[in-house]
Design an enzyme around this catalytic site. Structure first.
Site, PDB file in Angstrom:
ATOM      1  N   ARG A 257      16.926 -22.727   6.375  1.00 48.97           N
ATOM      2  CA  ARG A 257      16.228 -23.681   6.027  1.00 48.97           C
ATOM      3  C   ARG A 257      17.363 -23.335   4.059  1.00 48.97           C
ATOM      4  O   ARG A 257      15.823 -22.528   3.998  1.00 48.97           O
ATOM      5  CB  ARG A 257      15.768 -24.720   5.894  1.00 48.97           C
ATOM      6  CG  ARG A 257      15.690 -24.602   7.801  1.00 48.97           C
ATOM      7  CD  ARG A 257      14.309 -26.068   7.742  1.00 48.97           C
ATOM      8  NE  ARG A 257      14.392 -26.034   9.325  1.00 48.97           N
ATOM      9  CZ  ARG A 257      14.162 -26.878   9.848  1.00 48.97           C
ATOM     10  NH1 ARG A 257      13.603 -28.164   9.158  1.00 48.97           N
ATOM     11  NH2 ARG A 257      13.567 -26.851  11.065  1.00 48.97           N
ATOM     12  N   ARG A 272       6.032 -23.021   2.982  1.00 48.86           N
ATOM     13  CA  ARG A 272       8.563 -23.767   3.244  1.00 48.86           C
ATOM     14  C   ARG A 272       8.384 -22.739   2.474  1.00 48.86           C
ATOM     15  O   ARG A 272       8.831 -21.941   1.665  1.00 48.86           O
ATOM     16  CB  ARG A 272       8.464 -24.585   2.126  1.00 48.86           C
ATOM     17  CG  ARG A 272       9.416 -25.315   1.791  1.00 48.86           C
ATOM     18  CD  ARG A 272       9.686 -26.977   1.772  1.00 48.86           C
ATOM     19  NE  ARG A 272       8.537 -27.847   1.608  1.00 48.86           N
ATOM     20  CZ  ARG A 272       9.122 -28.480   2.469  1.00 48.86           C
ATOM     21  NH1 ARG A 272      10.191 -28.261   3.295  1.00 48.86           N
ATOM     22  NH2 ARG A 272       7.422 -29.349   2.582  1.00 48.86           N
ATOM     23  N   GLU A 346       1.985 -29.584   8.662  1.00 46.78           N
ATOM     24  CA  GLU A 346       2.851 -30.632   9.291  1.00 46.78           C
ATOM     25  C   GLU A 346       3.146 -29.058  10.622  1.00 46.78           C
ATOM     26  O   GLU A 346       3.918 -27.691   9.255  1.00 46.78           O
ATOM     27  CB  GLU A 346       4.255 -30.935   8.581  1.00 46.78           C
ATOM     28  CG  GLU A 346       4.812 -31.372  10.284  1.00 46.78           C
ATOM     29  CD  GLU A 346       6.398 -31.062   9.254  1.00 46.78           C
ATOM     30  OE1 GLU A 346       6.728 -32.144   8.866  1.00 46.78           O
ATOM     31  OE2 GLU A 346       7.364 -30.785  10.218  1.00 46.78           O
ATOM     32  N   SER A 349       6.728 -31.032  14.919  1.00 45.66           N
ATOM     33  CA  SER A 349       7.258 -32.472  15.398  1.00 45.66           C
ATOM     34  C   SER A 349       7.902 -32.472  16.294  1.00 45.66           C
ATOM     35  O   SER A 349       8.678 -31.856  16.897  1.00 45.66           O
ATOM     36  CB  SER A 349       8.393 -32.578  13.973  1.00 45.66           C
ATOM     37  OG  SER A 349       8.524 -33.223  13.444  1.00 45.66           O
ATOM     38  N   ARG A 387       3.868 -20.483   9.574  1.00 44.14           N
ATOM     39  CA  ARG A 387       3.499 -21.476   8.916  1.00 44.14           C
ATOM     40  C   ARG A 387       2.491 -21.368   9.622  1.00 44.14           C
ATOM     41  O   ARG A 387       1.095 -21.888   8.697  1.00 44.14           O
ATOM     42  CB  ARG A 387       4.186 -22.312   8.829  1.00 44.14           C
ATOM     43  CG  ARG A 387       3.773 -24.437   7.958  1.00 44.14           C
ATOM     44  CD  ARG A 387       4.499 -25.319   8.334  1.00 44.14           C
ATOM     45  NE  ARG A 387       5.487 -25.445   7.402  1.00 44.14           N
ATOM     46  CZ  ARG A 387       5.990 -26.693   6.703  1.00 44.14           C
ATOM     47  NH1 ARG A 387       5.534 -27.753   7.162  1.00 44.14           N
ATOM     48  NH2 ARG A 387       7.179 -26.797   6.294  1.00 44.14           N
TER      49      ARG A 387
HETATM   50  N1  LIG Z   1      11.082 -24.242   5.238  1.00 49.01           N
HETATM   51  C1  LIG Z   1      10.039 -24.383   6.310  1.00 49.01           C
HETATM   52  N2  LIG Z   1       9.510 -23.062   6.192  1.00 49.01           N
HETATM   53  C2  LIG Z   1       8.918 -22.529   7.009  1.00 49.01           C
HETATM   54  N3  LIG Z   1       8.470 -24.175   8.235  1.00 49.01           N
HETATM   55  C3  LIG Z   1       9.338 -25.130   8.384  1.00 49.01           C
HETATM   56  C4  LIG Z   1      10.221 -25.249   7.496  1.00 49.01           C
HETATM   57  N4  LIG Z   1      10.572 -26.214   7.616  1.00 49.01           N
HETATM   58  C5  LIG Z   1      10.259 -26.579   9.101  1.00 49.01           C
HETATM   59  N5  LIG Z   1       8.843 -25.832   9.235  1.00 49.01           N
HETATM   60  C6  LIG Z   1       8.818 -25.435  10.472  1.00 49.01           C
HETATM   61  O1  LIG Z   1       8.933 -25.629  11.500  1.00 49.01           O
HETATM   62  C7  LIG Z   1       8.664 -27.036  12.176  1.00 49.01           C
HETATM   63  C8  LIG Z   1      10.249 -28.064  12.979  1.00 49.01           C
HETATM   64  O2  LIG Z   1      10.592 -28.598  11.830  1.00 49.01           O
HETATM   65  S1  LIG Z   1      11.286 -29.680  12.105  1.00 49.01           S
HETATM   66  O3  LIG Z   1      12.149 -29.877  11.000  1.00 49.01           O
HETATM   67  O4  LIG Z   1      10.040 -30.499  11.832  1.00 49.01           O
HETATM   68  N6  LIG Z   1      11.341 -30.288  13.002  1.00 49.01           N
HETATM   69  C9  LIG Z   1      12.790 -29.510  13.752  1.00 49.01           C
HETATM   70  O5  LIG Z   1      13.057 -28.389  13.427  1.00 49.01           O
HETATM   71  C10 LIG Z   1      12.828 -30.146  15.264  1.00 49.01           C
HETATM   72  N7  LIG Z   1      13.639 -29.222  15.852  1.00 49.01           N
HETATM   73  C11 LIG Z   1      11.485 -29.347  16.176  1.00 49.01           C
HETATM   74  O6  LIG Z   1      10.869 -28.115  16.242  1.00 49.01           O
HETATM   75  C12 LIG Z   1       8.009 -27.800  11.332  1.00 49.01           C
HETATM   76  O7  LIG Z   1       6.976 -28.505  11.364  1.00 49.01           O
HETATM   77  C13 LIG Z   1       7.277 -26.563  10.273  1.00 49.01           C
HETATM   78  O8  LIG Z   1       6.203 -26.688  11.228  1.00 49.01           O
END
Ligand SMILES: Nc1ncnc2c1ncn2[C@@H]1O[C@H](COS(=O)(=O)NC(=O)[C@@H](N)CO)[C@@H](O)[C@H]1O
Length: 420
Positions: A257, A272, A346, A349, A387
């Site tokens: 991401r 993050r 969080e 999700s 995370r």
């Molecule tokens: N940049 C990031 N760095 C670390 N963990 C992350 C990051 N972005 C998301 N996550 C983890 O990934 C989980 C799911 O990301 S989400 O965008 O919320 N949801 C999804 O991707 C959905 N597909 C359900 O998994 C988050 O709750 C968090 O635990």
């Protein structure tokens, strides 16, 4: 994507959904373009029929009348080409607008921005330490489990190396998730993370939010931010059998991401980052709202069971309209207690889409009466690491700096009861 007939019949509800979700889309323009689209389709159809009739009549005419009809047929061909050119432009604008239309949230979704998110349950108590607790970076450095400095050197900000027990814990929580989901009837999948644009568009990560994805232009490929993209696109353009539904997939993958717009947010530690690993739950189901609700609860329960096995305090929050994505009908986050943040963070999700994704990806199934319907899709995080390690290490730390390993995780870290 929604059904254009639904949008025509519920334009005000769609406009309200766009307002509540903060999505800019001109629904009136869409309806006008749709009107023009249908007019042009009929006109072109009628013109082609006339041209075909002419072609059939010409050989039967006396020679002196043939030329007149040939000339008229040539002019008809010109008109058809002009109309089809206009139709192509109208269809392009129609499709672009359709990709922006939001899915209306369920009636039980709280209305408002994230301050309207509603806690629905709380499990376990945040620990009170009889000593000053360390944060996850201190703990991981203490046990040589992490190197952020060299991560930044090699890969820039929000990058890291996990080391030694850090790697074993990372792989351990992912494997714990895969084993639980296999026990619960999920098909385990190792998925492509370098995908074609249609998979990102089909799951709703394009066009809105496109800037969050890493793009490899030479190959016209994109890195997924979640295995959800690959898993939901798995059955794209297919017709499934109703008796095979619901299909349950547990996909493990790296997730990438760009975190555009997060500058300065959550810059400490592993919360993050640009690259992480995740076990993702995806379900494809029949088009039944009540069943979707039950499956949504099943996906939540799977994640809660993992948090119980990791002995972590958490809460479940229903996400309000202003904090939802374009395609979600219903969304719950699970937030796990993170001592260094003094708050729940969080970690999961869970989302219900109804047929929003299946329409975009053309995932249909044949009903028992022989008719076709678009599938309903849902997804939830099972485990996302590193995370989740923040919560795991910080909550289970001891005064002497050792970290207690929850019973369920011990088999994955060589049977150890403690780290350190
Ligand atoms: N940049 C990031 N760095 C670390 N963990 C992350 C990051 N972005 C998301 N996550 C983890 O990934 C989980 C799911 O990301 S989400 O965008 O919320 N949801 C999804 O991707 C959905 N597909 C359900 O998994 C988050 O709750 C968090 O635990």
């Amino acid at each position: 994507m929604l059904d254009i007939r639904f949008i025509r019949a519920h334009a005000d509800r769609i406009k309200e959904a766009a307002r509540l979700k903060g999505i800019e889309v001109d629904i009136d323009r869409l309806l006008a373009v749709d009107e023009r689209r249908r007019e042009l389709l009929q006109e072109v159809e009628a013109l082609k029929q006339r041209r075909n009739e002419n072609s059939r009549r010409i050989p039967k005419l006396p020679p002196d009348e043939r030329e007149r009809l040939r000339e008229e047929t040539r002019r008809l061909g010109e008109t058809i080409r002009e109309k089809e050119a206009e139709l192509a432009a109208v269809l392009e604008e129609f499709h672009a607008l359709m990709l922006l239309v939001p899915n209306p949230p369920s009636p039980d979704t709280p209305v408002g921005d994230e301050s309207a998110n509603r806690e629905v349950k709380r499990v376990g108590e945040p620990p009170s330490f009889p000593f000053p607790p360390k944060n996850h970076v201190e703990l991981m450095l203490l046990h040589d489990m992490l190197d952020v400095e060299r991560g930044v050197k090699v890969a820039g900000s929000r990058s890291y190396f996990l080391k030694n027990d850090g790697v074993l814990l990372h792989l351990g929580v992912l494997r714990l998730a895969l084993d639980l989901l296999r026990e619960r009837g999920f098909t385990l999948m190792y998925v492509p993370v370098l995908v074609n644009a249609f998979a990102m568009e089909g799951t709703g990560y394009f066009p809105l939010g496109r800037e969050q994805a890493y793009h490899i232009p030479e190959d016209e490929k994109y890195l997924v931010g979640t295995a959800e993209v690959s898993l939901v696109a798995y059955h794209a353009e297919e017709i499934l059998r109703e008796e095979d539904l619901p299909l349950r997939y547990a996909g493990i993958s790296e997730a990438f991401r760009r975190e555009v717009g997060s500058a300065g947010r959550d810059t400490f530690g592993l919360y993050r980052v640009h690259q992480f690993s995740k076990v993702e739950q995806v379900i494809l189901a029949p088009a039944d709202e009540e069943l979707s609700y039950q499956l949504h609860m099943e996906l939540l329960e799977n994640a809660e069971e993992l948090l119980r096995r990791l002995e972590l305090p958490y809460r479940v929050v229903q996400i309000a309209t202003g904090d939802m994505g374009q395609g979600q009908v219903r969304k719950h986050d699970i937030e796990t207690w993170m001592p260094s943040r003094g708050a729940y963070g969080e970690t999961h999700s869970c989302s219900t889409f109804h047929d929003f994704q299946a329409r975009r990806l053309k995932i249909r199934y044949r009903k028992s009466d022989g008719s076709l319907a678009y599938a309903y899709t849902l997804n939830n995080t099972a485990i996302a690491s590193p995370r989740i390690l923040i919560a795991l290490l910080e909550n289970h730390q001891m005064e002497d700096g050792r970290i207690r390993i929850p019973e369920a995780l011990r088999p994955y870290v060589g049977g150890k009861a403690y780290i350190g």
